[in-house]
Design an enzyme around this catalytic site. Sequence first.
Site, PDB file in Angstrom:
ATOM      1  N   HIS A 266       0.808  -1.098   0.007  1.00  0.00           N
ATOM      2  CA  HIS A 266       0.001  -0.089  -0.114  1.00  0.00           C
ATOM      3  C   HIS A 266       0.846   1.241   0.071  1.00  0.00           C
ATOM      4  O   HIS A 266       0.641   2.111  -0.793  1.00  0.00           O
ATOM      5  CB  HIS A 266      -0.933  -0.018   1.205  1.00  0.00           C
ATOM      6  CG  HIS A 266      -1.706   1.162   1.442  1.00  0.00           C
ATOM      7  ND1 HIS A 266      -3.119   1.154   1.244  1.00  0.00           N
ATOM      8  CD2 HIS A 266      -1.648   2.457   1.757  1.00  0.00           C
ATOM      9  CE1 HIS A 266      -3.684   2.350   1.443  1.00  0.00           C
ATOM     10  NE2 HIS A 266      -2.794   3.091   1.960  1.00  0.00           N
ATOM     11  N   GLU A 267       1.790   1.314   1.109  1.00  0.00           N
ATOM     12  CA  GLU A 267       2.553   2.601   1.300  1.00  0.00           C
ATOM     13  C   GLU A 267       3.632   2.732  -0.195  1.00  0.00           C
ATOM     14  O   GLU A 267       3.861   3.809  -0.510  1.00  0.00           O
ATOM     15  CB  GLU A 267       3.370   2.702   2.310  1.00  0.00           C
ATOM     16  CG  GLU A 267       2.505   2.796   3.587  1.00  0.00           C
ATOM     17  CD  GLU A 267       1.746   3.562   3.825  1.00  0.00           C
ATOM     18  OE1 GLU A 267       1.812   4.629   3.242  1.00  0.00           O
ATOM     19  OE2 GLU A 267       0.584   3.528   4.508  1.00  0.00           O
TER      20      GLU A 267
ATOM     21  N   HIS B 162       1.845   4.540  -2.604  1.00  0.00           N
ATOM     22  CA  HIS B 162       1.836   5.761  -2.521  1.00  0.00           C
ATOM     23  C   HIS B 162       3.000   6.585  -2.877  1.00  0.00           C
ATOM     24  O   HIS B 162       3.330   7.526  -3.846  1.00  0.00           O
ATOM     25  CB  HIS B 162       1.579   6.213  -1.317  1.00  0.00           C
ATOM     26  CG  HIS B 162       0.486   6.122  -0.739  1.00  0.00           C
ATOM     27  ND1 HIS B 162      -0.815   6.786  -1.083  1.00  0.00           N
ATOM     28  CD2 HIS B 162      -0.245   5.586   0.336  1.00  0.00           C
ATOM     29  CE1 HIS B 162      -2.039   6.396  -0.544  1.00  0.00           C
ATOM     30  NE2 HIS B 162      -1.482   5.759   0.465  1.00  0.00           N
TER      31      HIS B 162
ATOM     32  N   HIS C 122       3.726   6.487  -6.829  1.00  0.00           N
ATOM     33  CA  HIS C 122       2.547   7.619  -7.227  1.00  0.00           C
ATOM     34  C   HIS C 122       3.474   8.775  -7.271  1.00  0.00           C
ATOM     35  O   HIS C 122       3.607   9.777  -8.052  1.00  0.00           O
ATOM     36  CB  HIS C 122       1.357   7.643  -6.660  1.00  0.00           C
ATOM     37  CG  HIS C 122       0.414   8.695  -7.435  1.00  0.00           C
ATOM     38  ND1 HIS C 122      -0.803   8.549  -6.557  1.00  0.00           N
ATOM     39  CD2 HIS C 122       0.533   9.207  -8.371  1.00  0.00           C
ATOM     40  CE1 HIS C 122      -1.546   9.281  -7.400  1.00  0.00           C
ATOM     41  NE2 HIS C 122      -0.794   9.819  -8.437  1.00  0.00           N
TER      42      HIS C 122
END
Length: 600
Positions: free
Chosen positions: A391-392, A395, A398
């Site tokens: 998940h991180e 980020h 991105h």
Amino acid sequence: MAEHKSKKREQIDNKYKWNLKAIYPDENIWEEDYKTVKNLAGQLVALQGSMGQSADALLQVLQLSDELGRKTEKLYVYARMRRDEDNAVNLYQALFDRAESLGVEVNSAGAFIVPEILTIPEEKLSVFLKENQELAVYQHFIDEILRQKAHILSAQEERLLAMAADLSMASHNIFTMLNNADIKFPIIRDEEGHEVELTKGRYGSFMESSNRQVRHDAFKGLYGSYRKLINTLGASLGSSVKKDIFYARARNYPSALEASLDGDNVPLQVYNHLIEAVHAHMEPMHRYMRVRRELLGVDELHMYDIYTPLVQEYKVKVPYEEAQQKILEALSPLGPEYAKLLQEGFQGGWIDVYENEGKTSGAYSWGTYDTNPYVLMNYDEKLDDMFTLAHEMGHSLHSYYSNHHQPYVNAQYSIFVAEVASTVNESLLIDYLLEHSQDKKEKIYLLNHYLEQFRGTVYRQTMFAEFEKIVHEKAELGEALTPELFNKIYRDLNKIYYGPDVCLDEEIDLEWARIPHFYSAFYVYKYATGFSAATAIKEAILQEGQPAVARYLEFLKSGGSDYPINQLKRAGVDLTTSRPVENALQYFEKLLAEFEELVK
């Protein structure tokens, strides 16, 4: 003497720590940049009143503002992440306080920019943009200012609001120190009967324990600690809500919710439709709770029973290096370029892996425009921790793509789309793990985990979003915000969302007191909309292949160069309709049916 106490930071191997020296090799250079920013802020103030004189004058102010922003960001991010390593270190508490105050000073220095742009006739701005090609990168920035014209105040009023920003951070800062430095948790016994210090990092592991007594003790112990601080925490959250309302009214918005949504140019109905859609699909959630109660074989399903895996014979422990490898394999559909960047992040000092004494809890991705992204973890070898890492890193990549393909002014993507990349990663990971599982019990475990992820990301975050909406509406009507009111609202929502098969322990009334996101109001709904968008993007990637990957990477590279609704449309998802949320909720029901079939 309690066993298994948190390690001190110096006891953690350096290969599991992030490398913040890539931002500042030492604090002396930080101090030099601090002085430079002070000087540049003065230069910026001196340019007030010049922006309408010429295209070159406008460009000079905007470029100086960008330079100030980049340097201030580096100072702030470094100080905050150093503090997060160990909140008890006075040096970094002080450094962060200075960086925070400097940020307020810089914002105050540049507070004239937006109001002054609004004094320039739109026809004249158009001429400026044609006269100087370097202004082209500021087109969206200027368009956004003109869109929000009704909510931008005079230069003097904007300056006052900027000066008050330091005060507005007080409730969040107080909560952070209470939640990470001052609160003390009891000693409990683990599954082996050992005395273990309860920490927020270990709480998740205890909630997944197969031993109900361990879950019970951890649950009671955690909330018992928050109950001791409940009046302070209630005052803190109440002050944060009032801050939101103050800024909304100062900027002439009908409500704090509408003020928040307008920042992303998101219509109010997107928020309301999310809550309505979830309410319309409560039956699968209640059914899932019923299945959980039956599989656990308990007469009453308590709140401390809702996280433990339902396949008790199947244990999953995922060492950090194994998690990295599985994530690399799972995300291979995103292509070799993405995989190479992911590997760089794993090996390049981006990640602070393990919990240590005084470290900020939870996980996040952060960084600056001029450095690589960073990830804070409190990795505890749970399956959930592997998903958090994926998940991180979503980020982080991105941010990496955005920073490398957009100018500074357009690099920061909206929080509205921030959860899309992270959730695409999680969704690809669960698909990979299910596809490669040959064991029925493992599949049941993974489906259980995914249903939990969905429950936590869509149902639970929507419940949080509804709590925020109700609390702000009550405050806007003049109702006093007390711990008792927070408790009642929170309990009523738990009853709606969890249904008749869950026994609502009185401790769960206090959960609002430990949720950091409530200090960034109207943020959490974006987890649910982001999850819905990510589900659609993931399905397109797996079904279409390269064309969908190309659209997705372009989305990652687009940063904040357009409104988020438009960016997602180009990626193939239209959130102005309820279809993505409805489809995601139907997907949950489909997986629940598969789960029910397997556990018969």
